[in-house]
Design a protein around this motif. Structure first.
Motif, mmCIF file in Angstrom:
data_model
loop_
_atom_site.group_PDB
_atom_site.id
_atom_site.type_symbol
_atom_site.label_atom_id
_atom_site.label_comp_id
_atom_site.label_asym_id
_atom_site.label_seq_id
_atom_site.Cartn_x
_atom_site.Cartn_y
_atom_site.Cartn_z
ATOM 1 N N TRP A 45 -22.322 9.201 82.632
ATOM 2 C CA TRP A 45 -23.758 9.212 82.865
ATOM 3 C C TRP A 45 -24.127 7.928 83.597
ATOM 4 N N GLN A 46 -24.913 8.078 84.648
ATOM 5 C CA GLN A 46 -25.368 6.920 85.411
ATOM 6 C C GLN A 46 -26.750 6.502 84.916
ATOM 7 N N GLU A 47 -27.221 5.386 85.405
ATOM 8 C CA GLU A 47 -28.503 4.830 84.972
ATOM 9 C C GLU A 47 -29.682 5.775 85.199
ATOM 10 N N ASP A 48 -29.603 6.592 86.242
ATOM 11 C CA ASP A 48 -30.722 7.494 86.564
ATOM 12 C C ASP A 48 -30.606 8.825 85.827
ATOM 13 N N ASP A 49 -29.888 8.840 84.699
ATOM 14 C CA ASP A 49 -29.699 10.028 83.859
ATOM 15 C C ASP A 49 -29.045 11.186 84.603
ATOM 16 N N ALA A 50 -28.184 10.870 85.543
ATOM 17 C CA ALA A 50 -27.414 11.895 86.247
ATOM 18 C C ALA A 50 -25.972 11.825 85.763
ATOM 19 N N LYS A 51 -25.399 12.995 85.514
ATOM 20 C CA LYS A 51 -24.011 13.047 85.067
ATOM 21 C C LYS A 51 -23.122 13.261 86.282
ATOM 22 N N PHE A 52 -22.117 12.424 86.408
ATOM 23 C CA PHE A 52 -21.182 12.491 87.523
ATOM 24 C C PHE A 52 -19.820 12.969 87.016
ATOM 25 N N TYR A 53 -19.160 13.767 87.850
ATOM 26 C CA TYR A 53 -17.855 14.317 87.521
ATOM 27 C C TYR A 53 -16.852 13.872 88.577
ATOM 28 N N GLN A 54 -15.603 13.666 88.135
ATOM 29 C CA GLN A 54 -14.541 13.297 89.069
ATOM 30 C C GLN A 54 -13.194 13.681 88.448
ATOM 31 N N LEU A 55 -12.262 14.104 89.302
ATOM 32 C CA LEU A 55 -10.912 14.405 88.824
ATOM 33 C C LEU A 55 -10.266 13.133 88.298
ATOM 34 N N ASN A 56 -9.533 13.263 87.207
ATOM 35 C CA ASN A 56 -8.722 12.143 86.739
ATOM 36 C C ASN A 56 -7.307 12.322 87.288
ATOM 37 N N LYS A 57 -6.376 11.516 86.822
ATOM 38 C CA LYS A 57 -5.007 11.561 87.334
ATOM 39 C C LYS A 57 -4.378 12.940 87.122
ATOM 40 N N GLN A 58 -4.559 13.510 85.935
ATOM 41 C CA GLN A 58 -4.014 14.840 85.645
ATOM 42 C C GLN A 58 -4.649 15.899 86.546
ATOM 43 N N GLY A 59 -5.937 15.772 86.815
ATOM 44 C CA GLY A 59 -6.634 16.711 87.682
ATOM 45 C C GLY A 59 -6.144 16.648 89.116
ATOM 46 N N ARG A 60 -5.879 15.439 89.602
ATOM 47 C CA ARG A 60 -5.350 15.294 90.960
ATOM 48 C C ARG A 60 -3.949 15.896 91.077
ATOM 49 N N LYS A 61 -3.133 15.755 90.024
ATOM 50 C CA LYS A 61 -1.802 16.371 90.019
ATOM 51 C C LYS A 61 -1.922 17.898 90.061
ATOM 52 N N LEU A 62 -2.836 18.440 89.265
ATOM 53 C CA LEU A 62 -3.046 19.892 89.244
ATOM 54 C C LEU A 62 -3.525 20.380 90.604
ATOM 55 N N LEU A 63 -4.424 19.643 91.231
ATOM 56 C CA LEU A 63 -4.929 20.014 92.550
ATOM 57 C C LEU A 63 -3.789 20.048 93.563
ATOM 58 N N LYS A 64 -2.946 19.029 93.568
ATOM 59 C CA LYS A 64 -1.808 19.014 94.505
ATOM 60 C C LYS A 64 -0.915 20.222 94.280
ATOM 61 N N LYS A 65 -0.687 20.563 93.026
ATOM 62 C CA LYS A 65 0.150 21.718 92.684
ATOM 63 C C LYS A 65 -0.496 23.004 93.208
ATOM 64 N N LEU A 66 -1.795 23.159 93.006
ATOM 65 C CA LEU A 66 -2.498 24.361 93.459
ATOM 66 C C LEU A 66 -2.514 24.458 94.979
ATOM 67 N N GLU A 67 -2.684 23.330 95.657
ATOM 68 C CA GLU A 67 -2.747 23.329 97.122
ATOM 69 C C GLU A 67 -1.400 23.684 97.753
ATOM 70 N N LYS A 68 -0.305 23.374 97.066
ATOM 71 C CA LYS A 68 1.020 23.662 97.606
ATOM 72 C C LYS A 68 1.396 25.141 97.466
ATOM 73 N N GLN A 69 0.805 25.822 96.505
ATOM 74 C CA GLN A 69 1.148 27.224 96.263
ATOM 75 C C GLN A 69 0.489 28.123 97.292
ATOM 76 N N PRO A 70 1.173 29.210 97.693
ATOM 77 C CA PRO A 70 0.506 30.207 98.525
ATOM 78 C C PRO A 70 -0.649 30.819 97.733
ATOM 79 N N LEU A 71 -1.714 31.170 98.415
ATOM 80 C CA LEU A 71 -2.904 31.684 97.748
ATOM 81 C C LEU A 71 -2.594 32.900 96.884
ATOM 82 N N SER A 72 -1.647 33.719 97.311
ATOM 83 C CA SER A 72 -1.317 34.923 96.549
ATOM 84 C C SER A 72 -0.664 34.606 95.204
ATOM 85 N N ASN A 73 -0.091 33.409 95.062
ATOM 86 C CA ASN A 73 0.579 33.028 93.818
ATOM 87 C C ASN A 73 -0.311 32.211 92.885
#
Length: 135
Positions: A97-125
């Motif tokens: 939560w930031q000062e202006d009462d807005a919630k911010f989201y961001q990938l953590n290390k595990q999320g970035r690893k999952l993203l790389k894994k998903l990006e490497k796979q063919p869309l059909s898989n």
């Protein structure tokens, strides 16, 4: 970026499209196909995760997804927040939560690893959104 796209369109209208003539029927068929375009769960999940490499609010995320042609959350932003919350519970997102009462989201290390894994796979898989969120 919006201004650059408008300028590009004007230039294309002036330079490229002067020779092309489309019937109204053809234009309508194209518009219909564009509005019918849907994205599968894997495409949506990858888009969300790609956008969350950098910190974003849910509102920013909806706007950026719409600019990518993903309008699934246009009428129902709440469903995006459910996905974000589940990703956070799975340990792939961090939020703050930031000062202006807005919630911010961001990938953590595990999320970035999952993203790389998903990006490497063919869309059909790709695993489904349900499998990612529940499995």
């Amino acid at each position: 970026m919006e201004k650059r796209l408008k300028n590009l369109r004007k230039t294309m209208d002036r330079e490229v499209f002067t020779q092309l003539k489309f019937t109204e029927e053809h234009k309508n068929r194209i518009r219909e196909k564009i509005t019918q375009e849907t994205h599968n769960d894997a495409e949506i999940m990858i888009a969300i995760m790609q956008l969350l490499v950098q910190e974003k609010t849910g509102y920013q995320l909806v706007s950026l997804l719409q600019s990518r042609g993903i309008s699934n959350f246009e009428e129902n932003e709440g469903s995006l927040y459910i996905i974000l919350h589940r990703l956070e519970l799975k340990g792939v997102l961090k939020s703050s939560w930031q000062e202006d009462d807005a919630k911010f989201y961001q990938l953590n290390k595990q999320g970035r690893k999952l993203l790389k894994k998903l990006e490497k796979q063919p869309l059909s898989n790709h695993v489904s959104l349900k499998e990612i969120l529940e499995g």
